[in-house]
Design a protein around this motif. Structure first.
Motif, PDB file in Angstrom:
ATOM      1  N   UNK A  74      66.384  46.445 112.079  1.00 35.70           N
ATOM      2  CA  UNK A  74      67.595  45.800 111.551  1.00 35.70           C
ATOM      3  C   UNK A  74      67.505  44.280 111.602  1.00 35.70           C
ATOM      4  N   UNK A  75      67.018  43.744 112.710  1.00 29.33           N
ATOM      5  CA  UNK A  75      66.980  42.288 112.889  1.00 29.33           C
ATOM      6  C   UNK A  75      65.985  41.598 111.961  1.00 29.33           C
ATOM      7  N   UNK A  76      64.963  42.339 111.485  1.00 30.57           N
ATOM      8  CA  UNK A  76      63.960  41.734 110.611  1.00 30.57           C
ATOM      9  C   UNK A  76      64.545  41.249 109.299  1.00 30.57           C
ATOM     10  N   UNK A  77      65.627  41.860 108.844  1.00 28.43           N
ATOM     11  CA  UNK A  77      66.212  41.463 107.567  1.00 28.43           C
ATOM     12  C   UNK A  77      66.926  40.122 107.670  1.00 28.43           C
ATOM     13  N   UNK A  78      67.096  39.618 108.897  1.00 28.92           N
ATOM     14  CA  UNK A  78      67.680  38.285 109.096  1.00 28.92           C
ATOM     15  C   UNK A  78      66.613  37.201 108.963  1.00 28.92           C
ATOM     16  N   UNK A  79      65.333  37.575 108.995  1.00 26.07           N
ATOM     17  CA  UNK A  79      64.204  36.657 108.883  1.00 26.07           C
ATOM     18  C   UNK A  79      63.887  36.468 107.400  1.00 26.07           C
ATOM     19  N   UNK A  80      64.145  35.288 106.870  1.00 26.83           N
ATOM     20  CA  UNK A  80      63.989  35.034 105.431  1.00 26.83           C
ATOM     21  C   UNK A  80      62.573  35.309 104.946  1.00 26.83           C
ATOM     22  N   UNK A  81      61.565  34.931 105.716  1.00 28.34           N
ATOM     23  CA  UNK A  81      60.173  35.127 105.291  1.00 28.34           C
ATOM     24  C   UNK A  81      59.847  36.621 105.178  1.00 28.34           C
ATOM     25  N   UNK A  82      60.231  37.415 106.179  1.00 28.11           N
ATOM     26  CA  UNK A  82      59.981  38.857 106.124  1.00 28.11           C
ATOM     27  C   UNK A  82      60.798  39.506 105.010  1.00 28.11           C
ATOM     28  N   UNK A  83      62.022  39.067 104.853  1.00 26.46           N
ATOM     29  CA  UNK A  83      62.890  39.609 103.812  1.00 26.46           C
ATOM     30  C   UNK A  83      62.290  39.332 102.432  1.00 26.46           C
ATOM     31  N   UNK A  84      61.823  38.111 102.203  1.00 25.04           N
ATOM     32  CA  UNK A  84      61.231  37.747 100.912  1.00 25.04           C
ATOM     33  C   UNK A  84      59.961  38.550 100.636  1.00 25.04           C
ATOM     34  N   UNK A  85      59.100  38.698 101.650  1.00 30.17           N
ATOM     35  CA  UNK A  85      57.861  39.445 101.485  1.00 30.17           C
ATOM     36  C   UNK A  85      58.155  40.920 101.183  1.00 30.17           C
ATOM     37  N   UNK A  86      59.119  41.494 101.908  1.00 31.45           N
ATOM     38  CA  UNK A  86      59.494  42.892 101.692  1.00 31.45           C
ATOM     39  C   UNK A  86      60.072  43.088 100.286  1.00 31.45           C
ATOM     40  N   UNK A  87      60.932  42.189  99.862  1.00 28.99           N
ATOM     41  CA  UNK A  87      61.524  42.291  98.519  1.00 28.99           C
ATOM     42  C   UNK A  87      60.470  42.129  97.432  1.00 28.99           C
ATOM     43  N   UNK A  88      59.520  41.215  97.641  1.00 24.38           N
ATOM     44  CA  UNK A  88      58.445  41.006  96.683  1.00 24.38           C
ATOM     45  C   UNK A  88      57.600  42.276  96.560  1.00 24.38           C
ATOM     46  N   UNK A  89      57.262  42.898  97.682  1.00 28.72           N
ATOM     47  CA  UNK A  89      56.462  44.119  97.655  1.00 28.72           C
ATOM     48  C   UNK A  89      57.193  45.228  96.885  1.00 28.72           C
TER      49      UNK A  89
END
Length: 168
Positions: A74-89
């Motif tokens: 849950x907390x990872x979605x607060x990290x912009x870099x991880x969120x952007x990478x996940x959305x890009x994938x």
């Protein structure tokens, strides 16, 4: 118990590597709260797989799942870099071809729960109306593996005891 087996396997792999890297160290995290789990469901627009929900209630993600990338919590979605990478994938997988080629309904919703550091491979949690179809898709770098539950995914990753459906 399966999470313990996964941690044992990843810790052995980590200690066998040289040099040891703090970014790749397997590490459990504090559990997600019920409110965080509800928030993740709202954010993703889909119910969490029961085993993934249980996993997050024990440890909100797992650092070092595969090399330096974690199973997302849950907390990872607060990290912009991880969120952007996940959305890009996720977007790359959606653009790669119709879901029907993977045997999935076109209305399937997907959210990444793991993405490697280059964005070239990841695991997507799926949601669709067909309960007989798989809920997880490990995609990238030539692999397309489908798992019915999060438990099946962890069993495969830990000791290979689950045989996923492969898309050729």
């Amino acid at each position: 118990m399966l999470i313990g087996e996964l941690m044992r396997a990843r810790t052995r792999e980590y200690l066998a590597s040289s040099p040891l890297s703090p970014e790749e160290m397997p590490r459990l995290r504090p559990p997600a709260t019920p409110a965080q789990l509800e928030g993740l469901e709202a954010l993703t627009g889909q119910p969490l797989d029961a085993d993934y929900r249980k996993f997050l209630s024990l440890t909100d993600g797992l650092d070092g799942f595969q090399h330096s990338m974690p199973l997302l919590g849950c907390r990872d979605w607060e990290d912009a870099e991880r969120n952007d990478l996940a959305s890009m994938f996720r977007d790359i997988v959606l653009e790669a071809g119709p879901l029907a080629e993977a045997g999935l309904p076109e209305e399937t919703r997907m959210v990444p729960i793991y993405v490697n550091s280059s964005g070239s491979a990841g695991i997507l949690m799926l949601h669709h109306a067909d309960d007989a179809l798989e809920r997880f898709w490990w995609s990238g770098e030539g692999d397309n593996l489908f798992f019915h539950t999060f438990y099946d995914l962890v069993a495969y990753s830990t000791d290979g005891s689950y045989s996923p459906r492969r898309l050729e």
